[in-house]
Design an enzyme around this catalytic site. Structure first.
Site, mmCIF file in Angstrom:
data_model
loop_
_atom_site.group_PDB
_atom_site.id
_atom_site.type_symbol
_atom_site.label_atom_id
_atom_site.label_comp_id
_atom_site.label_asym_id
_atom_site.label_seq_id
_atom_site.Cartn_x
_atom_site.Cartn_y
_atom_site.Cartn_z
ATOM 1 N N ARG A 149 0.723 -1.186 0.032
ATOM 2 C CA ARG A 149 -0.026 -0.232 -0.101
ATOM 3 C C ARG A 149 0.871 1.156 -0.078
ATOM 4 O O ARG A 149 0.806 2.480 -0.622
ATOM 5 C CB ARG A 149 -0.834 0.025 1.126
ATOM 6 C CG ARG A 149 -1.993 1.143 1.141
ATOM 7 C CD ARG A 149 -3.090 0.945 2.100
ATOM 8 N NE ARG A 149 -2.467 1.286 3.429
ATOM 9 C CZ ARG A 149 -3.090 1.137 4.655
ATOM 10 N NH1 ARG A 149 -4.216 0.615 4.677
ATOM 11 N NH2 ARG A 149 -2.602 1.375 5.972
ATOM 12 N N LYS A 193 -2.525 7.233 1.302
ATOM 13 C CA LYS A 193 -2.113 7.485 2.748
ATOM 14 C C LYS A 193 -1.065 8.588 3.002
ATOM 15 O O LYS A 193 -0.041 8.361 2.822
ATOM 16 C CB LYS A 193 -1.830 6.250 3.349
ATOM 17 C CG LYS A 193 -1.947 6.321 5.021
ATOM 18 C CD LYS A 193 -1.789 4.966 5.626
ATOM 19 C CE LYS A 193 -1.810 4.838 7.043
ATOM 20 N NZ LYS A 193 -2.914 5.379 7.979
ATOM 21 N N GLU A 201 -15.451 7.650 6.748
ATOM 22 C CA GLU A 201 -14.565 6.589 7.608
ATOM 23 C C GLU A 201 -14.384 7.602 8.857
ATOM 24 O O GLU A 201 -14.736 9.013 9.003
ATOM 25 C CB GLU A 201 -13.258 6.356 7.048
ATOM 26 C CG GLU A 201 -12.488 7.573 6.595
ATOM 27 C CD GLU A 201 -11.286 7.197 5.619
ATOM 28 O OE1 GLU A 201 -10.614 5.965 5.787
ATOM 29 O OE2 GLU A 201 -10.405 7.951 4.939
HETATM 30 N N1 PPE Z 1 -8.888 5.314 7.564
HETATM 31 C C1 PPE Z 1 -8.074 6.330 7.766
HETATM 32 C C2 PPE Z 1 -8.284 7.894 7.867
HETATM 33 C C3 PPE Z 1 -6.869 5.712 8.723
HETATM 34 O O1 PPE Z 1 -5.927 6.750 8.920
HETATM 35 C C4 PPE Z 1 -6.709 4.629 8.984
HETATM 36 C C5 PPE Z 1 -5.424 3.964 9.554
HETATM 37 C C6 PPE Z 1 -7.626 3.518 8.294
HETATM 38 C C7 PPE Z 1 -8.817 4.098 7.711
HETATM 39 C C8 PPE Z 1 -7.465 2.143 8.774
HETATM 40 O O2 PPE Z 1 -6.526 1.484 7.846
HETATM 41 P P1 PPE Z 1 -5.724 0.284 8.375
HETATM 42 O O3 PPE Z 1 -4.697 0.579 9.482
HETATM 43 O O4 PPE Z 1 -4.938 -0.317 7.046
HETATM 44 O O5 PPE Z 1 -6.794 -0.678 8.895
HETATM 45 N N2 PPE Z 1 -4.669 4.927 10.549
HETATM 46 C C9 PPE Z 1 -3.502 4.705 11.034
HETATM 47 C C10 PPE Z 1 -3.068 6.012 11.570
HETATM 48 C C11 PPE Z 1 -3.602 6.493 12.729
HETATM 49 C C12 PPE Z 1 -2.704 7.615 13.403
HETATM 50 O O6 PPE Z 1 -3.300 8.379 14.211
HETATM 51 O O7 PPE Z 1 -1.361 7.782 13.066
HETATM 52 C C13 PPE Z 1 -3.298 3.429 11.695
HETATM 53 O O8 PPE Z 1 -4.335 3.019 12.388
HETATM 54 O O9 PPE Z 1 -2.246 3.095 11.883
#
Ligand code: PPE
Length: 305
Positions: free
Chosen positions: A61, A160, A194
């Protein structure tokens, strides 16, 4: 939200360096223009040793995010996977959060990122329950944000990037100011997108639904894992647009994310959903068993150090 628990080393551009020396110049391009892409992973303690959940998938990713912002990563997925394993071992950690970042560094200013060099770093440190243990157990109160998710034509949610998190921060601060623990963003069309750092699911009459990728969300690996785990447990899961009112009338609602893991939602805009329900609890239990290496069929998601 979280004070950093410092570790000893950070990996930067191919080398392990002391934590305190992992600095960057004030004129680094990414600091001014948000030209960075990053990842978040977790390494869990399992019976077979420490293991990183969906390790290669996270780096794939990162590679996609980089490609989308016109950045050629100077390291392969395989090299980054090896570097991360080495870094965790060097720091003597058994479980931790992992934050790789690829950013435009020092050497050129102006909006064109191309003349700026690409630096890559990986940091690891212990990070407990993101939204708190109380939230993991009893659920969190959330509010719909007045800030909207960016559309696919402006810093898209599927990338991201550091730039995208300015929006997350605005939504999160507003949620805290309103007395909630986290925000839920709608997209410009008004569909549920989200959380500021999580994907979202609802359960209604035993069936799950989560926003589709076309709603402008991050393609969460926890989301992807939970969809598969739920289907394996016999639940139906739909990926489709959700309207705000479906959140209010759902039987159960929960967040997924690497940091947040699987966090139940107990109220939305002050409307009670209630204590974590049976589907949320079943999936939460399954998820924690999987990351702890207790489910043989899902050991393929674990990269043992
Ligand atoms: N949406 C967003 C906006 C997001 O930041 C995350 C992860 C997700 C969905 C879930 O993605 P996944 O981790 O692949 O299941 N957010 C990351 C960063 C958080 C932070 O504060 O820094 C995390 O969970 O690692």
């Amino acid at each position: 939200m979280a004070q950093i628990a410092e570790a000893e080393f950070i990996w930067k551009n191919g080398k392990l360096i002391p934590w305190a020396e992992a600095t960057t110049h004030i004129l680094s391009h990414a600091l001014h223009y948000g030209t960075a892409v990053f990842e978040g992973m977790r390494c869990y303690k399992t019976e077979a040793g420490s293991a990183i959940f969906r390790h290669e998938d996270h780096y794939r990713r990162l590679e996609r995010s980089a490609r989308l912002i016109g950045m050629d990563l100077p390291y392969s997925v395989d090299e980054l996977v090896q570097a991360t394993a080495e870094l965790i071992k060097a720091n003597g950690l058994t479980s931790c959060y992992i934050r790789p970042i690829a950013y435009r560094g020092y050497g050129a200013m102006g909006v064109n990122p191309r003349p700026a060099p690409i630096d890559v770093a990986i940091a690891v440190w212990p990070w407990d329950a993101y939204l708190g243990n109380e939230a993991l157990e009893n659920g969190i109160a959330v509010g719909i944000s007045s800030w909207r998710q960016r559309s696919a034509n402006s810093t898209p949610g599927g990338v991201k990037s550091s730039a995208g998190y300015l929006n997350s921060g605005l939504a999160h601060m507003e949620a805290l100011d309103h007395g909630y623990g986290e925000a839920v963003l709608l997209n410009e069309a008004g569909a549920v997108a989200e959380g500021s750092g999580e994907n979202i699911f609802i359960v209604r009459e035993g069936k799950l639904a989560t926003p589709a990728l076309s709603d402008g969300i991050l393609e969460g690996l926890t989301r992807n894992s939970v969809i598969e785990l739920a289907r394996d447990l016999g639940y139906q899961v739909e990926e489709r647009s959700l309207v705000r009112t479906e959140l209010y009338v759902a039987d159960e609602v929960f967040f997924t994310g690497t940091a947040a893991e699987l966090t139940p939602i107990r109220s939305i805009d002050g409307r009670e959903i209630g204590r974590p329900g049976p589907v949320t609890k079943a999936l939460q239990e399954r998820f924690f068993d999987v990351v702890a290496g207790k489910v043989p069929a899902y050991k393929r998601w674990l990269y043992t150090l």
